[in-house]
Scaffold this motif. Structure first.
Motif, PDB file in Angstrom:
ATOM      1  N   GLY A  62     -27.484  54.305 101.326  1.00  0.00           N
ATOM      2  CA  GLY A  62     -27.246  55.548 100.279  1.00  0.00           C
ATOM      3  C   GLY A  62     -26.306  54.944  99.087  1.00  0.00           C
ATOM      4  N   ASP A  63     -26.665  55.290  97.759  1.00  0.00           N
ATOM      5  CA  ASP A  63     -25.945  54.776  96.743  1.00  0.00           C
ATOM      6  C   ASP A  63     -24.633  55.033  96.915  1.00  0.00           C
ATOM      7  OD1 ASP A  63     -26.095  57.531  95.947  1.00  0.00           O
ATOM      8  OD2 ASP A  63     -27.099  57.184  94.017  1.00  0.00           O
ATOM      9  N   GLU A  64     -23.942  56.091  97.598  1.00  0.00           N
ATOM     10  CA  GLU A  64     -22.747  56.417  97.708  1.00  0.00           C
ATOM     11  C   GLU A  64     -21.953  55.388  98.657  1.00  0.00           C
ATOM     12  OE1 GLU A  64     -24.611  59.051 100.877  1.00  0.00           O
ATOM     13  OE2 GLU A  64     -25.511  57.977  99.279  1.00  0.00           O
ATOM     14  N   PHE A  65     -22.618  54.587  98.889  1.00  0.00           N
ATOM     15  CA  PHE A  65     -21.655  53.324  99.828  1.00  0.00           C
ATOM     16  C   PHE A  65     -21.893  52.008  98.984  1.00  0.00           C
ATOM     17  CE2 PHE A  65     -23.670  56.479 102.815  1.00  0.00           C
ATOM     18  CZ  PHE A  65     -22.362  57.088 103.072  1.00  0.00           C
ATOM     19  N   ASP A  66     -22.116  52.135  97.798  1.00  0.00           N
ATOM     20  CA  ASP A  66     -22.267  50.779  96.907  1.00  0.00           C
ATOM     21  C   ASP A  66     -20.785  50.106  97.348  1.00  0.00           C
ATOM     22  OD1 ASP A  66     -24.607  50.849  95.754  1.00  0.00           O
ATOM     23  OD2 ASP A  66     -23.964  51.605  94.083  1.00  0.00           O
ATOM     24  N   HIS A  67     -19.615  50.896  97.398  1.00  0.00           N
ATOM     25  CA  HIS A  67     -18.272  50.441  97.552  1.00  0.00           C
ATOM     26  C   HIS A  67     -18.108  49.488  99.028  1.00  0.00           C
ATOM     27  CE1 HIS A  67     -18.013  54.042  99.716  1.00  0.00           C
ATOM     28  NE2 HIS A  67     -16.836  53.650 100.171  1.00  0.00           N
ATOM     29  N   ARG A  91     -31.623  58.326  95.743  1.00  0.00           N
ATOM     30  CA  ARG A  91     -30.339  57.983  96.254  1.00  0.00           C
ATOM     31  C   ARG A  91     -30.152  57.137  97.224  1.00  0.00           C
ATOM     32  NH1 ARG A  91     -26.135  61.125  94.538  1.00  0.00           N
ATOM     33  NH2 ARG A  91     -25.239  61.104  96.510  1.00  0.00           N
ATOM     34  N   ASN A 118     -22.888  53.419 107.761  1.00  0.00           N
ATOM     35  CA  ASN A 118     -23.375  53.661 106.434  1.00  0.00           C
ATOM     36  C   ASN A 118     -24.570  52.953 106.051  1.00  0.00           C
ATOM     37  OD1 ASN A 118     -21.289  55.677 106.145  1.00  0.00           O
ATOM     38  ND2 ASN A 118     -19.942  54.024 105.659  1.00  0.00           N
TER      39      ASN A 118
END
Length: 127
Positions: A62-67, A91, A118
Motif C-alpha cells: 500500500g502506498d502508505e507504507f513507502d516509508h 493505493r 505491511n
C-alpha cells in the motif's frame, strides 16, 4: 494428521475461496496446504543460494507504507543496482529491485520484506 488453527481476515478468506474454486481445490485446507508447500519450496531454494548472485526482487505494498520500504532499502543500498517504483492501483505501489551481491545478504533483504506485515507481495527471482 495434526490440526493447526489459523485466523484470516475477511479479505484473505475471500481470496482463498476464489483460489479454491478457480484452481479446483476440494476445500480450503487443500488450498492452504498447497500454499504452504509452495512457500517451503521457495524457502529451500533461497537457502541453497550461495556466493555472489544476480536477482530481481518484486515488492507490492500500500502506498502508505513507502516509508517502510525506504527504511529497508537503505539498509541494503550496496546490493541495489536499479530500483523502480510504480503506482499500480489507486493505493498500491510496486517496487522492482535489480540486485547483485552476496546471496545470504540478498536473502536477508528479502526476509525483511517478507516478514513485514505491511507488504502484500514479495517475490525473489535469482538469476
Amino acid at each position: 494428521m495434526p490440526i493447526v488453527s489459523i485466523s484470516l481476515n475477511e479479505e484473505i478468506l475471500s481470496e482463498l475461496d476464489n483460489l479454491q474454486s478457480t484452481l479446483g481445490f476440494s476445500g480450503r485446507s487443500e488450498a492452504i496446504r498447497a500454499g504452504i508447500r509452495s512457500f517451503v519450496s521457495e524457502e529451500k531454494q533461497k537457502a541453497d543460494l550461495s556466493g555472489d548472485i544476480h536477482a530481481i526482487l518484486l515488492v507490492v505494498h500500500g502506498d502508505e507504507f513507502d516509508h517502510v520500504v525506504s527504511g529497508i532499502t537503505h539498509n541494503f543500498e550496496d546490493l541495489i543496482t536499479t530500483h523502480l517504483h510504480s503506482k499500480i492501483e489507486s493505493r498500491k505501489c510496486m517496487e522492482l529491485f535489480v540486485i547483485d551481491g552476496d546471496a545470504k545478504k540478498i536473502t536477508t533483504m528479502t526476509g525483511n520484506f517478507q516478514t513485514n506485515k505491511n507488504m502484500d507481495t514479495v517475490k525473489l527471482v535469482a538469476l
